[in-house]
Motif scaffolding. Sequence first.
Motif, PDB file in Angstrom:
ATOM      1  N   VAL A  96       0.840  -1.205   0.000  1.00  0.00           N
ATOM      2  CA  VAL A  96       0.000   0.000   0.000  1.00  0.00           C
ATOM      3  C   VAL A  96       0.876   1.257   0.000  1.00  0.00           C
ATOM      4  O   VAL A  96       0.609   2.227  -0.704  1.00  0.00           O
ATOM      5  CB  VAL A  96      -0.956   0.007   1.219  1.00  0.00           C
TER       6      VAL A  96
ATOM      7  N   TRP B 232      -6.321   8.161  -3.772  1.00  0.00           N
ATOM      8  CA  TRP B 232      -7.001   6.947  -3.312  1.00  0.00           C
ATOM      9  C   TRP B 232      -5.989   5.991  -2.706  1.00  0.00           C
ATOM     10  O   TRP B 232      -4.920   5.741  -3.255  1.00  0.00           O
ATOM     11  CB  TRP B 232      -7.720   6.272  -4.494  1.00  0.00           C
TER      12      TRP B 232
ATOM     13  N   PHE C 229      -6.317   2.213  -0.994  1.00  0.00           N
ATOM     14  CA  PHE C 229      -7.236   1.129  -0.649  1.00  0.00           C
ATOM     15  C   PHE C 229      -6.493  -0.056  -0.049  1.00  0.00           C
ATOM     16  O   PHE C 229      -5.318  -0.280  -0.313  1.00  0.00           O
ATOM     17  CB  PHE C 229      -8.051   0.711  -1.887  1.00  0.00           C
TER      18      PHE C 229
ATOM     19  N   TRP D 232      -8.757  -4.433  -3.553  1.00  0.00           N
ATOM     20  CA  TRP D 232      -8.301  -4.144  -4.911  1.00  0.00           C
ATOM     21  C   TRP D 232      -8.986  -5.084  -5.911  1.00  0.00           C
ATOM     22  O   TRP D 232      -9.355  -6.220  -5.566  1.00  0.00           O
ATOM     23  CB  TRP D 232      -6.789  -4.344  -5.048  1.00  0.00           C
ATOM     24  N   GLY D 233      -9.111  -4.613  -7.128  1.00  0.00           N
ATOM     25  CA  GLY D 233      -9.567  -5.477  -8.220  1.00  0.00           C
ATOM     26  C   GLY D 233     -11.075  -5.575  -8.375  1.00  0.00           C
ATOM     27  O   GLY D 233     -11.569  -6.441  -9.088  1.00  0.00           O
ATOM     28  N   HIS D 234     -11.820  -4.680  -7.716  1.00  0.00           N
ATOM     29  CA  HIS D 234     -13.286  -4.713  -7.806  1.00  0.00           C
ATOM     30  C   HIS D 234     -13.886  -3.427  -8.368  1.00  0.00           C
ATOM     31  O   HIS D 234     -15.109  -3.290  -8.419  1.00  0.00           O
ATOM     32  CB  HIS D 234     -13.903  -4.965  -6.422  1.00  0.00           C
ATOM     33  N   GLY D 235     -13.043  -2.462  -8.687  1.00  0.00           N
ATOM     34  CA  GLY D 235     -13.562  -1.188  -9.176  1.00  0.00           C
ATOM     35  C   GLY D 235     -14.012  -0.245  -8.079  1.00  0.00           C
ATOM     36  O   GLY D 235     -14.598   0.804  -8.362  1.00  0.00           O
ATOM     37  N   PHE D 236     -13.729  -0.582  -6.810  1.00  0.00           N
ATOM     38  CA  PHE D 236     -14.213   0.265  -5.702  1.00  0.00           C
ATOM     39  C   PHE D 236     -13.551   1.650  -5.710  1.00  0.00           C
ATOM     40  O   PHE D 236     -14.207   2.664  -5.449  1.00  0.00           O
ATOM     41  CB  PHE D 236     -13.953  -0.405  -4.352  1.00  0.00           C
ATOM     42  N   ALA D 237     -12.233   1.689  -5.960  1.00  0.00           N
ATOM     43  CA  ALA D 237     -11.523   2.979  -5.933  1.00  0.00           C
ATOM     44  C   ALA D 237     -12.075   3.891  -7.027  1.00  0.00           C
ATOM     45  O   ALA D 237     -12.331   5.083  -6.791  1.00  0.00           O
ATOM     46  CB  ALA D 237     -10.021   2.766  -6.102  1.00  0.00           C
ATOM     47  N   SER D 238     -12.279   3.327  -8.209  1.00  0.00           N
ATOM     48  CA  SER D 238     -12.789   4.150  -9.318  1.00  0.00           C
ATOM     49  C   SER D 238     -14.211   4.618  -9.029  1.00  0.00           C
ATOM     50  O   SER D 238     -14.560   5.771  -9.305  1.00  0.00           O
ATOM     51  CB  SER D 238     -12.756   3.357 -10.626  1.00  0.00           C
TER      52      SER D 238
ATOM     53  N   VAL E 128      -1.608  13.020  -9.049  1.00  0.00           N
ATOM     54  CA  VAL E 128      -0.214  12.701  -9.351  1.00  0.00           C
ATOM     55  C   VAL E 128       0.083  11.298  -8.850  1.00  0.00           C
ATOM     56  O   VAL E 128      -0.421  10.883  -7.803  1.00  0.00           O
ATOM     57  CB  VAL E 128       0.769  13.714  -8.721  1.00  0.00           C
TER      58      VAL E 128
ATOM     59  N   ASN F  10       3.450   3.497 -10.704  1.00  0.00           N
ATOM     60  CA  ASN F  10       2.183   3.085 -10.095  1.00  0.00           C
ATOM     61  C   ASN F  10       1.092   2.893 -11.162  1.00  0.00           C
ATOM     62  O   ASN F  10       0.187   3.705 -11.327  1.00  0.00           O
ATOM     63  CB  ASN F  10       1.743   4.106  -9.041  1.00  0.00           C
TER      64      ASN F  10
ATOM     65  N   ALA G 298      -1.399   0.816 -11.331  1.00  0.00           N
ATOM     66  CA  ALA G 298      -2.783   0.648 -10.841  1.00  0.00           C
ATOM     67  C   ALA G 298      -3.431   2.003 -10.607  1.00  0.00           C
ATOM     68  O   ALA G 298      -4.613   2.212 -10.933  1.00  0.00           O
ATOM     69  CB  ALA G 298      -2.782  -0.175  -9.555  1.00  0.00           C
ATOM     70  N   SER G 299      -2.664   2.948 -10.067  1.00  0.00           N
ATOM     71  CA  SER G 299      -3.238   4.269  -9.795  1.00  0.00           C
ATOM     72  C   SER G 299      -3.455   5.052 -11.095  1.00  0.00           C
ATOM     73  O   SER G 299      -4.464   5.749 -11.246  1.00  0.00           O
ATOM     74  CB  SER G 299      -2.307   5.035  -8.846  1.00  0.00           C
TER      75      SER G 299
ATOM     76  N   VAL H  97      -6.644   4.007 -12.557  1.00  0.00           N
ATOM     77  CA  VAL H  97      -7.814   4.651 -11.941  1.00  0.00           C
ATOM     78  C   VAL H  97      -8.010   6.038 -12.565  1.00  0.00           C
ATOM     79  O   VAL H  97      -9.132   6.410 -12.939  1.00  0.00           O
ATOM     80  CB  VAL H  97      -7.661   4.768 -10.404  1.00  0.00           C
TER      81      VAL H  97
ATOM     82  N   ARG I 166      -9.592   5.567 -15.855  1.00  0.00           N
ATOM     83  CA  ARG I 166     -10.972   5.059 -15.755  1.00  0.00           C
ATOM     84  C   ARG I 166     -11.965   6.160 -15.403  1.00  0.00           C
ATOM     85  O   ARG I 166     -13.113   6.112 -15.816  1.00  0.00           O
ATOM     86  CB  ARG I 166     -11.060   3.982 -14.663  1.00  0.00           C
TER      87      ARG I 166
HETATM   88  C1  LIG Z   1      -4.384   2.539  -6.674  1.00  0.00           C
HETATM   89  C2  LIG Z   1      -5.444   1.559  -6.164  1.00  0.00           C
HETATM   90  C3  LIG Z   1      -6.473   2.304  -5.319  1.00  0.00           C
HETATM   91  C4  LIG Z   1      -6.120   0.916  -7.373  1.00  0.00           C
HETATM   92  O1  LIG Z   1      -7.046  -0.049  -6.917  1.00  0.00           O
HETATM   93  P1  LIG Z   1      -7.853  -0.954  -7.976  1.00  0.00           P
HETATM   94  O2  LIG Z   1      -8.720  -1.846  -7.208  1.00  0.00           O
HETATM   95  O3  LIG Z   1      -6.894  -1.561  -8.955  1.00  0.00           O
HETATM   96  O4  LIG Z   1      -8.674   0.132  -8.792  1.00  0.00           O
HETATM   97  P2  LIG Z   1     -10.187   0.139  -9.245  1.00  0.00           P
HETATM   98  O5  LIG Z   1     -11.097   0.413  -8.132  1.00  0.00           O
HETATM   99  O6  LIG Z   1     -10.270   1.086 -10.405  1.00  0.00           O
HETATM  100  O7  LIG Z   1     -10.441  -1.327  -9.744  1.00  0.00           O
HETATM  101  C5  LIG Z   1      -9.974  -1.724 -10.988  1.00  0.00           C
HETATM  102  C6  LIG Z   1      -9.753  -3.205 -10.972  1.00  0.00           C
HETATM  103  O8  LIG Z   1     -10.980  -3.823 -10.606  1.00  0.00           O
HETATM  104  C7  LIG Z   1     -11.428  -4.659 -11.693  1.00  0.00           C
HETATM  105  N1  LIG Z   1     -12.879  -4.535 -11.703  1.00  0.00           N
HETATM  106  C8  LIG Z   1     -13.723  -5.508 -11.303  1.00  0.00           C
HETATM  107  N2  LIG Z   1     -14.980  -5.077 -11.370  1.00  0.00           N
HETATM  108  C9  LIG Z   1     -14.929  -3.798 -11.816  1.00  0.00           C
HETATM  109  C10 LIG Z   1     -15.912  -2.819 -12.083  1.00  0.00           C
HETATM  110  N3  LIG Z   1     -17.212  -3.076 -11.914  1.00  0.00           N
HETATM  111  N4  LIG Z   1     -15.514  -1.601 -12.500  1.00  0.00           N
HETATM  112  C11 LIG Z   1     -14.207  -1.319 -12.676  1.00  0.00           C
HETATM  113  N5  LIG Z   1     -13.216  -2.225 -12.443  1.00  0.00           N
HETATM  114  C12 LIG Z   1     -13.586  -3.446 -12.013  1.00  0.00           C
HETATM  115  C13 LIG Z   1     -10.705  -4.127 -12.912  1.00  0.00           C
HETATM  116  O9  LIG Z   1     -10.542  -5.113 -13.895  1.00  0.00           O
HETATM  117  C14 LIG Z   1      -9.366  -3.753 -12.305  1.00  0.00           C
HETATM  118  O10 LIG Z   1      -8.576  -4.888 -12.035  1.00  0.00           O
HETATM  119  P3  LIG Z   1      -7.236  -5.160 -12.860  1.00  0.00           P
HETATM  120  O11 LIG Z   1      -6.316  -4.014 -12.555  1.00  0.00           O
HETATM  121  O12 LIG Z   1      -6.771  -6.457 -12.321  1.00  0.00           O
HETATM  122  O13 LIG Z   1      -7.665  -5.169 -14.297  1.00  0.00           O
HETATM  123  C15 LIG Z   1      -4.789   0.448  -5.308  1.00  0.00           C
HETATM  124  O14 LIG Z   1      -3.850  -0.219  -6.096  1.00  0.00           O
HETATM  125  C16 LIG Z   1      -4.109   1.000  -4.069  1.00  0.00           C
HETATM  126  O15 LIG Z   1      -4.743   1.332  -3.081  1.00  0.00           O
HETATM  127  N6  LIG Z   1      -2.751   1.060  -4.089  1.00  0.00           N
HETATM  128  C17 LIG Z   1      -1.975   1.481  -2.920  1.00  0.00           C
HETATM  129  C18 LIG Z   1      -2.123   2.948  -2.631  1.00  0.00           C
HETATM  130  C19 LIG Z   1      -1.697   3.791  -3.807  1.00  0.00           C
HETATM  131  O16 LIG Z   1      -0.649   3.570  -4.414  1.00  0.00           O
HETATM  132  N7  LIG Z   1      -2.485   4.835  -4.076  1.00  0.00           N
HETATM  133  C20 LIG Z   1      -2.234   5.751  -5.159  1.00  0.00           C
HETATM  134  C21 LIG Z   1      -1.224   6.745  -4.805  1.00  0.00           C
HETATM  135  S1  LIG Z   1      -0.971   7.857  -6.185  1.00  0.00           S
END
Ligand SMILES: CC(C)(COP(=O)(O)OP(=O)(O)OC[C@H]1O[C@@H](n2cnc3c(N)ncnc32)[C@H](O)[C@@H]1OP(=O)(O)O)[C@@H](O)C(=O)NCCC(=O)NCCS
Length: 165
Positions: free
Chosen positions: A21, A91, A93, A98-104, A125, A130, A132-133, A136, A139
């Motif tokens: 995280v 964000w 999380f 992770w992986g459910h779209g909750f952050a977006s 930023v 990063n 994954a971020s 988001v 998205r």
């Molecule tokens: C950055 C972070 C919040 C992203 O979390 P995330 O769960 O990947 O982001 P989302 O909420 O957009 O979810 C997208 C994922 O959910 C999946 N997903 C499942 N159902 C979904 C839906 N209904 N809608 C969108 N995405 C969905 C997507 O396929 C994607 O997974 P994938 O990356 O394996 O393809 C997370 O990685 C995190 O907390 N990281 C640590 C803290 C951090 O670095 N923060 C950012 C600092 S700049």
Amino acid sequence: MRSWAPHDADFVFDMYSRREVRRYIGHGEVMQERDEAVKLLERWSELQHPVHHIWAVERTDDEQLLGALLLKSIPASGTGDLPSGDTEIGWHFHPDAWGHGFASEAARRVLDHAWEAGLERIVAVTNPKNAASMAVCRRIGMTHLGQSDAYYDTVCELFAVRRPS
Ligand SMILES: CC(C)(COP(=O)(O)OP(=O)(O)OC[C@H]1O[C@@H](n2cnc3c(N)ncnc32)[C@H](O)[C@@H]1OP(=O)(O)O)[C@@H](O)C(=O)NCCC(=O)NCCS
């Protein structure tokens, strides 16, 4: 989404004590003591602003906490943390969420809140590694503006979005 409460300290400690995280946040230091989470929640509760806020995000079905969504002033580089005048969205999380779209989903709601409150432009930023971020950011409709050293005394990937007309 709701405000944080003191009893959320266990969750906050669990989240920020994880290297995965913290890896791309600040200098990547993980929390070592629960008291750090207590103090962080105290600092967050002191943020009094008509629009900015740091929300706890929880699942509607069972009130399981998922993470934090931040809308706040972003500090300018070279100023010792003075505000740049821009507002950032962020964000953090828990890996279990992770992986459910909750952050977006939560970030989209915060953007709606920002536009309703009259803000014109929001930035985000991320550490260049990063992915994954950055995903988001894309998205939720943010545009990648390349790398920037304007904030936080470091080079980040910069994303921005304007209030829809
Ligand atoms: C950055 C972070 C919040 C992203 O979390 P995330 O769960 O990947 O982001 P989302 O909420 O957009 O979810 C997208 C994922 O959910 C999946 N997903 C499942 N159902 C979904 C839906 N209904 N809608 C969108 N995405 C969905 C997507 O396929 C994607 O997974 P994938 O990356 O394996 O393809 C997370 O990685 C995190 O907390 N990281 C640590 C803290 C951090 O670095 N923060 C950012 C600092 S700049």
